[in-house]
Motif scaffolding. Structure first.
Motif, PDB file in Angstrom:
ATOM      1  N   TYR A 285       7.469   3.504 -13.096  1.00 20.99           N
ATOM      2  CA  TYR A 285       8.278   4.610 -12.596  1.00 20.99           C
ATOM      3  C   TYR A 285       9.619   4.056 -12.137  1.00 20.99           C
ATOM      4  CZ  TYR A 285       3.975   7.339 -12.393  1.00 20.99           C
ATOM      5  OH  TYR A 285       2.811   7.993 -12.722  1.00 20.99           O
ATOM      6  N   GLN A 286      10.648   4.891 -12.207  1.00 23.55           N
ATOM      7  CA  GLN A 286      11.965   4.497 -11.710  1.00 23.55           C
ATOM      8  C   GLN A 286      12.242   5.256 -10.425  1.00 23.55           C
ATOM      9  OE1 GLN A 286      15.337   5.248 -14.330  1.00 23.55           O
ATOM     10  NE2 GLN A 286      16.141   3.263 -13.730  1.00 23.55           N
ATOM     11  N   ILE A 287      12.771   4.564  -9.414  1.00 24.65           N
ATOM     12  CA  ILE A 287      13.076   5.205  -8.130  1.00 24.65           C
ATOM     13  C   ILE A 287      14.337   6.045  -8.289  1.00 24.65           C
ATOM     14  CG2 ILE A 287      13.699   4.842  -5.717  1.00 24.65           C
ATOM     15  CD1 ILE A 287      12.157   2.188  -5.828  1.00 24.65           C
ATOM     16  N   GLN A 288      14.226   7.332  -7.978  1.00 25.31           N
ATOM     17  CA  GLN A 288      15.361   8.254  -8.043  1.00 25.31           C
ATOM     18  C   GLN A 288      15.969   8.515  -6.666  1.00 25.31           C
ATOM     19  OE1 GLN A 288      16.750   9.370 -10.868  1.00 25.31           O
ATOM     20  NE2 GLN A 288      15.251   8.135 -11.969  1.00 25.31           N
ATOM     21  N   GLN A 289      15.112   8.463  -5.617  1.00 26.12           N
ATOM     22  CA  GLN A 289      15.600   8.734  -4.267  1.00 26.12           C
ATOM     23  C   GLN A 289      14.742   7.976  -3.269  1.00 26.12           C
ATOM     24  OE1 GLN A 289      14.780  12.625  -2.628  1.00 26.12           O
ATOM     25  NE2 GLN A 289      16.759  12.676  -1.586  1.00 26.12           N
ATOM     26  N   ILE A 290      15.384   7.518  -2.190  1.00 26.16           N
ATOM     27  CA  ILE A 290      14.693   6.818  -1.103  1.00 26.16           C
ATOM     28  C   ILE A 290      15.023   7.549   0.193  1.00 26.16           C
ATOM     29  CG2 ILE A 290      14.473   4.650   0.156  1.00 26.16           C
ATOM     30  CD1 ILE A 290      15.538   3.267  -2.431  1.00 26.16           C
ATOM     31  N   GLN A 291      13.984   7.903   0.957  1.00 26.64           N
ATOM     32  CA  GLN A 291      14.177   8.588   2.235  1.00 26.64           C
ATOM     33  C   GLN A 291      13.391   7.879   3.322  1.00 26.64           C
ATOM     34  OE1 GLN A 291      12.867  12.573   0.819  1.00 26.64           O
ATOM     35  NE2 GLN A 291      14.426  13.266   2.258  1.00 26.64           N
ATOM     36  N   ALA A 292      14.055   7.540   4.404  1.00 26.05           N
ATOM     37  CA  ALA A 292      13.358   7.001   5.575  1.00 26.05           C
ATOM     38  C   ALA A 292      12.825   8.180   6.387  1.00 26.05           C
ATOM     39  CB  ALA A 292      14.304   6.161   6.416  1.00 26.05           C
ATOM     40  N   LYS A 293      11.542   8.117   6.778  1.00 20.68           N
ATOM     41  CA  LYS A 293      10.906   9.166   7.565  1.00 20.68           C
ATOM     42  C   LYS A 293      10.516   8.575   8.920  1.00 20.68           C
ATOM     43  CE  LYS A 293       9.479  12.729   6.321  1.00 20.68           C
ATOM     44  NZ  LYS A 293       9.955  14.063   6.590  1.00 20.68           N
ATOM     45  N   TYR A 294      11.330   8.859   9.932  1.00 18.21           N
ATOM     46  CA  TYR A 294      11.071   8.330  11.273  1.00 18.21           C
ATOM     47  C   TYR A 294      10.211   9.273  12.108  1.00 18.21           C
ATOM     48  CZ  TYR A 294      14.713   5.053   9.999  1.00 18.21           C
ATOM     49  OH  TYR A 294      15.444   4.093   9.348  1.00 18.21           O
ATOM     50  N   ASP A 295       9.978  10.501  11.599  1.00 26.45           N
ATOM     51  CA  ASP A 295       9.198  11.472  12.357  1.00 26.45           C
ATOM     52  C   ASP A 295       7.716  11.438  11.984  1.00 26.45           C
ATOM     53  OD1 ASP A 295       9.599  12.494   9.843  1.00 26.45           O
ATOM     54  OD2 ASP A 295      10.022  14.540  10.506  1.00 26.45           O
TER      55      ASP A 295
ATOM     56  N   ARG B 124       0.851  -1.197   0.000  1.00 25.88           N
ATOM     57  CA  ARG B 124       0.000   0.000   0.000  1.00 25.88           C
ATOM     58  C   ARG B 124       0.883   1.242   0.000  1.00 25.88           C
ATOM     59  NH1 ARG B 124      -4.814  -0.083   0.086  1.00 25.88           N
ATOM     60  NH2 ARG B 124      -6.146  -1.826   0.559  1.00 25.88           N
ATOM     61  N   PHE B 125       0.410   2.291  -0.682  1.00 26.95           N
ATOM     62  CA  PHE B 125       1.166   3.542  -0.712  1.00 26.95           C
ATOM     63  C   PHE B 125       0.238   4.732  -0.528  1.00 26.95           C
ATOM     64  CE2 PHE B 125      -0.049   3.093  -5.191  1.00 26.95           C
ATOM     65  CZ  PHE B 125      -0.436   4.379  -5.531  1.00 26.95           C
ATOM     66  N   GLY B 126       0.841   5.852  -0.167  1.00 24.69           N
ATOM     67  CA  GLY B 126       0.144   7.127  -0.076  1.00 24.69           C
ATOM     68  C   GLY B 126       0.851   8.137  -0.957  1.00 24.69           C
TER      69      GLY B 126
ATOM     70  N   SER C  21       4.685   7.401  -0.316  1.00 22.13           N
ATOM     71  CA  SER C  21       5.136   6.875   0.970  1.00 22.13           C
ATOM     72  C   SER C  21       4.621   5.449   1.109  1.00 22.13           C
ATOM     73  CB  SER C  21       4.631   7.742   2.129  1.00 22.13           C
ATOM     74  OG  SER C  21       3.231   7.721   2.194  1.00 22.13           O
ATOM     75  N   ILE C  22       5.484   4.591   1.626  1.00 23.19           N
ATOM     76  CA  ILE C  22       5.103   3.212   1.929  1.00 23.19           C
ATOM     77  C   ILE C  22       5.487   2.945   3.377  1.00 23.19           C
ATOM     78  CG2 ILE C  22       5.306   2.413  -0.460  1.00 23.19           C
ATOM     79  CD1 ILE C  22       7.986   1.117   0.270  1.00 23.19           C
ATOM     80  N   PRO C  23       4.805   2.012   4.038  1.00 27.94           N
ATOM     81  CA  PRO C  23       5.149   1.732   5.438  1.00 27.94           C
ATOM     82  C   PRO C  23       6.580   1.227   5.560  1.00 27.94           C
ATOM     83  CG  PRO C  23       3.079   0.670   4.817  1.00 27.94           C
ATOM     84  CD  PRO C  23       3.681   1.210   3.566  1.00 27.94           C
TER      85      PRO C  23
ATOM     86  N   ALA D  49       3.991   8.890  11.943  1.00 26.19           N
ATOM     87  CA  ALA D  49       3.354   7.766  12.620  1.00 26.19           C
ATOM     88  C   ALA D  49       2.405   7.091  11.645  1.00 26.19           C
ATOM     89  CB  ALA D  49       2.596   8.243  13.853  1.00 26.19           C
ATOM     90  N   PRO D  50       2.639   5.884  11.244  1.00 26.84           N
ATOM     91  CA  PRO D  50       3.828   5.059  11.483  1.00 26.84           C
ATOM     92  C   PRO D  50       5.005   5.538  10.635  1.00 26.84           C
ATOM     93  CG  PRO D  50       2.353   3.927   9.974  1.00 26.84           C
ATOM     94  CD  PRO D  50       1.653   5.192  10.391  1.00 26.84           C
ATOM     95  N   PRO D  51       6.231   5.124  10.994  1.00 31.22           N
ATOM     96  CA  PRO D  51       7.393   5.495  10.168  1.00 31.22           C
ATOM     97  C   PRO D  51       7.186   5.039   8.728  1.00 31.22           C
ATOM     98  CG  PRO D  51       8.104   4.517  12.230  1.00 31.22           C
ATOM     99  CD  PRO D  51       6.615   4.329  12.153  1.00 31.22           C
ATOM    100  N   ALA D  52       7.716   5.839   7.788  1.00 34.47           N
ATOM    101  CA  ALA D  52       7.468   5.575   6.372  1.00 34.47           C
ATOM    102  C   ALA D  52       8.757   5.677   5.576  1.00 34.47           C
ATOM    103  CB  ALA D  52       6.444   6.568   5.833  1.00 34.47           C
ATOM    104  N   LEU D  53       8.689   5.185   4.364  1.00 32.35           N
ATOM    105  CA  LEU D  53       9.760   5.311   3.389  1.00 32.35           C
ATOM    106  C   LEU D  53       9.204   6.139   2.247  1.00 32.35           C
ATOM    107  CD1 LEU D  53      12.607   4.037   3.336  1.00 32.35           C
ATOM    108  CD2 LEU D  53      11.688   2.291   1.834  1.00 32.35           C
ATOM    109  N   TYR D  54       9.858   7.246   1.909  1.00 29.50           N
ATOM    110  CA  TYR D  54       9.419   8.097   0.805  1.00 29.50           C
ATOM    111  C   TYR D  54      10.209   7.720  -0.441  1.00 29.50           C
ATOM    112  CZ  TYR D  54       6.678  11.379   3.645  1.00 29.50           C
ATOM    113  OH  TYR D  54       5.725  11.959   4.442  1.00 29.50           O
TER     114      TYR D  54
END
Length: 142
Positions: free
Chosen positions: A106-116, A36-38, A62-64, A118-123
């Protein structure tokens, strides 16, 4: 005592995606299916920094983080948005089966972990592929 800032609440209700490994314009294996994504906003700063670096950012999803931690998601992997499979290609170039199978790449250009959050996500910052990759995942037995 300083007050803690409340966390941004993340939702993942905009659709499902599949992440695939690719080699030489060909999808070689599926890393993960039906996550699932947002949708997130592509900010002005992110857009222009990517443009300056010679990249283009069309979407940010964003994905969990819990669903992605066990995976080895890397930049240059291919994301297939399952809710975009009805997107129509130029009928002069593709037959009906290709239009269904290759939409929403789509091709992934950048991956960011978002710990701030709820719940933590990966952008995932994504660039739309103008020429979709050939799907050879079934050819290798995966």
């Amino acid at each position: 005592m300083p007050r803690l800032r409340s966390k941004q609440f993340e939702t993942f209700g905009d659709g499902l995606l599949t992440i695939c490994e690719a080699d030489e314009r060909t999808l070689t294996r599926t890393k993960v299916e039906h996550i699932r994504f947002g949708n997130r906003t592509v900010g002005v700063t992110r857009f222009w920094q990517a443009k300056t670096a010679g990249n283009k950012i069309d979407k940010v999803l964003s994905i969990p983080l819990a669903a992605a931690e066990a995976l080895l998601i890397e930049t240059q992997d291919i994301v297939i948005l399952e809710n975009e499979t009805d997107w129509l290609w130029d009928r002069m170039e593709f037959d009906e089966s290709e239009m269904q199978d290759q939409a929403g790449h789509y091709q992934i250009q950048q991956i960011q972990a978002k710990y701030d959050t709820a719940p933590p996500a990966l952008y995932l910052s994504l660039e739309k592929l103008v020429h979709p990759f050939k799907d050879r995942r079934d050819d290798s037995g995966n």
